[in-house]
Design a protein around this motif. Structure first.
Motif, PDB file in Angstrom:
ATOM      1  N   PRO A  86       0.832  -1.211   0.000  1.00 15.06           N
ATOM      2  CA  PRO A  86       0.000   0.000   0.000  1.00 15.06           C
ATOM      3  C   PRO A  86       0.865   1.261   0.000  1.00 15.06           C
ATOM      4  CG  PRO A  86       0.005  -1.039   2.164  1.00 15.06           C
ATOM      5  CD  PRO A  86       0.688  -1.993   1.241  1.00 15.06           C
ATOM      6  N   VAL A  87       0.272   2.333  -0.501  1.00 15.73           N
ATOM      7  CA  VAL A  87       1.004   3.597  -0.635  1.00 15.73           C
ATOM      8  C   VAL A  87       1.505   4.097   0.713  1.00 15.73           C
ATOM      9  CG1 VAL A  87       0.759   6.035  -1.252  1.00 15.73           C
ATOM     10  CG2 VAL A  87      -0.170   4.270  -2.754  1.00 15.73           C
ATOM     11  N   PHE A  88       0.683   3.946   1.775  1.00 12.78           N
ATOM     12  CA  PHE A  88       1.078   4.475   3.083  1.00 12.78           C
ATOM     13  C   PHE A  88       2.309   3.763   3.653  1.00 12.78           C
ATOM     14  CE2 PHE A  88      -2.012   1.150   4.226  1.00 12.78           C
ATOM     15  CZ  PHE A  88      -1.313   0.433   5.182  1.00 12.78           C
ATOM     16  N   ALA A  89       2.651   2.604   3.086  1.00 11.41           N
ATOM     17  CA  ALA A  89       3.853   1.892   3.520  1.00 11.41           C
ATOM     18  C   ALA A  89       5.037   2.172   2.590  1.00 11.41           C
ATOM     19  CB  ALA A  89       3.581   0.392   3.584  1.00 11.41           C
ATOM     20  N   SER A  90       4.790   2.176   1.283  1.00 15.31           N
ATOM     21  CA  SER A  90       5.892   2.320   0.321  1.00 15.31           C
ATOM     22  C   SER A  90       6.441   3.746   0.261  1.00 15.31           C
ATOM     23  CB  SER A  90       5.444   1.886  -1.076  1.00 15.31           C
ATOM     24  OG  SER A  90       4.356   2.673  -1.534  1.00 15.31           O
ATOM     25  N   VAL A  91       5.560   4.752   0.386  1.00 17.13           N
ATOM     26  CA  VAL A  91       6.018   6.145   0.264  1.00 17.13           C
ATOM     27  C   VAL A  91       7.000   6.528   1.377  1.00 17.13           C
ATOM     28  CG1 VAL A  91       5.276   8.559   0.413  1.00 17.13           C
ATOM     29  CG2 VAL A  91       4.096   6.986  -1.121  1.00 17.13           C
ATOM     30  N   PRO A  92       6.687   6.294   2.674  1.00 15.29           N
ATOM     31  CA  PRO A  92       7.677   6.628   3.709  1.00 15.29           C
ATOM     32  C   PRO A  92       8.991   5.872   3.543  1.00 15.29           C
ATOM     33  CG  PRO A  92       5.526   6.253   4.689  1.00 15.29           C
ATOM     34  CD  PRO A  92       5.434   5.805   3.270  1.00 15.29           C
ATOM     35  N   LEU A  93       8.898   4.583   3.165  1.00 12.08           N
ATOM     36  CA  LEU A  93      10.122   3.796   2.977  1.00 12.08           C
ATOM     37  C   LEU A  93      10.966   4.365   1.843  1.00 12.08           C
ATOM     38  CD1 LEU A  93       8.883   0.096   3.381  1.00 12.08           C
ATOM     39  CD2 LEU A  93      10.386   1.393   4.918  1.00 12.08           C
ATOM     40  N   ALA A  94      10.315   4.741   0.742  1.00 11.41           N
ATOM     41  CA  ALA A  94      11.033   5.297  -0.402  1.00 11.41           C
ATOM     42  C   ALA A  94      11.655   6.644  -0.039  1.00 11.41           C
ATOM     43  CB  ALA A  94      10.096   5.449  -1.598  1.00 11.41           C
ATOM     44  N   PHE A  95      10.926   7.462   0.701  1.00 12.23           N
ATOM     45  CA  PHE A  95      11.435   8.783   1.087  1.00 12.23           C
ATOM     46  C   PHE A  95      12.645   8.648   2.007  1.00 12.23           C
ATOM     47  CE2 PHE A  95      11.388  12.592   3.825  1.00 12.23           C
ATOM     48  CZ  PHE A  95      11.529  13.569   2.844  1.00 12.23           C
ATOM     49  N   LEU A  96      12.537   7.794   3.017  1.00 14.36           N
ATOM     50  CA  LEU A  96      13.654   7.593   3.942  1.00 14.36           C
ATOM     51  C   LEU A  96      14.855   6.966   3.229  1.00 14.36           C
ATOM     52  CD1 LEU A  96      11.750   6.330   7.120  1.00 14.36           C
ATOM     53  CD2 LEU A  96      12.757   8.584   6.732  1.00 14.36           C
ATOM     54  N   GLY A  97      14.581   6.082   2.280  1.00 21.41           N
ATOM     55  CA  GLY A  97      15.676   5.478   1.531  1.00 21.41           C
ATOM     56  C   GLY A  97      16.352   6.461   0.594  1.00 21.41           C
ATOM     57  N   ALA A  98      15.593   7.448   0.118  1.00 25.67           N
ATOM     58  CA  ALA A  98      16.154   8.427  -0.819  1.00 25.67           C
ATOM     59  C   ALA A  98      17.039   9.453  -0.129  1.00 25.67           C
ATOM     60  CB  ALA A  98      15.018   9.126  -1.567  1.00 25.67           C
TER      61      ALA A  98
END
Length: 231
Positions: A120-132
């Motif tokens: 879900p977006v609410f899980a992937s977006v924070p992970l992608a942001f923190l990884g970036a």
């Protein structure tokens, strides 16, 4: 044989398109669209003799944060952590959009290959942001060493002695510096590290300080600003 290989390539292309167009991937697709839009707008602006990047960099130094606004100082600390001020804002923004989109697509692709569905977006977006963020910081640090500085704006950091700054991150103690924001004579915002000029003293986030001595590089001794009205 070539037909089988072509079919495999087409299948791979279909999987890629499915990943890009999946509803769970819209934040990352939007980031790519914004990146392309920025490139097009900047390209057109350059053809007209105008630079969006230059306009944004001229705007940034005027974004003063009130001394009591702790949320603003936290945000300012993030800007310094990302090397903003050493690297043009548009470059940092482009790096963030690129790495955020790439990290998001990788997360979705890996999750789909393992679980058979996209997260879900609410899980992937924070992970992608923190990884970036670490990638953006490392890339900006490398770029900052390559950015040319013209003679009118470049000056030794030692010239910051006597300037007023604001502690934006942490509490400075002797041998434990904190990050501070200061402007040079050309109005450019720079991020340095300060520590108090005296034992048993400390400089807290949000406090206005006067740089009194350069220790080395971007590290300075500072005292509480004796004239807060100068900031």
């Amino acid at each position: 044989m070539w037909f089988l290989r072509l079919r495999e390539l087409l299948k791979g292309g279909n999987r890629t398109m499915s990943l890009f167009l999946a509803p769970q991937s819209w934040p990352f697709l939007l980031a790519l669209i914004l990146l392309i839009a920025i490139a097009v707008i900047e390209g057109l602006a350059l053809l007209l003799g105008f630079s969006i990047s230059g306009w944004l960099d001229d705007f940034m130094p005027d974004m003063d944060v009130p001394s009591g606004d702790m949320a603003g100082h936290v945000f300012d600390a993030w800007l310094g952590w990302l090397h903003l001020g050493k690297v043009p804002l548009l470059v940092v923004l482009s790096l963030l959009l690129t790495t955020f989109a790439m990290a998001g697509f990788v997360i979705n692709g890996v999750a789909h290959s393992i679980l058979g569905e996209y997260p879900p977006v609410f899980a992937s977006v924070p992970l992608a942001f923190l990884g970036a963020l670490p990638v953006v910081r490392a890339s900006a640090a490398a770029i900052s060493r390559l950015v040319p500085r013209d003679e009118t704006s470049a000056e030794p950091l030692a010239n910051l002695v006597g300037k007023i700054g604001v502690v934006i991150n942490g509490t400075a103690r002797v041998n434990y510096p904190a990050q501070a924001r200061v402007k040079n004579d050309h109005g450019q915002t720079l991020y340095v590290h300060v520590e108090p000029d005296g034992e048993n003293q400390q400089l807290v986030a949000g406090e206005s300080v006067l740089l009194v001595k350069q220790i080395s590089g971007a590290r300075f001794l500072a005292i509480a600003n004796p004239r807060p009205d100068l900031l």
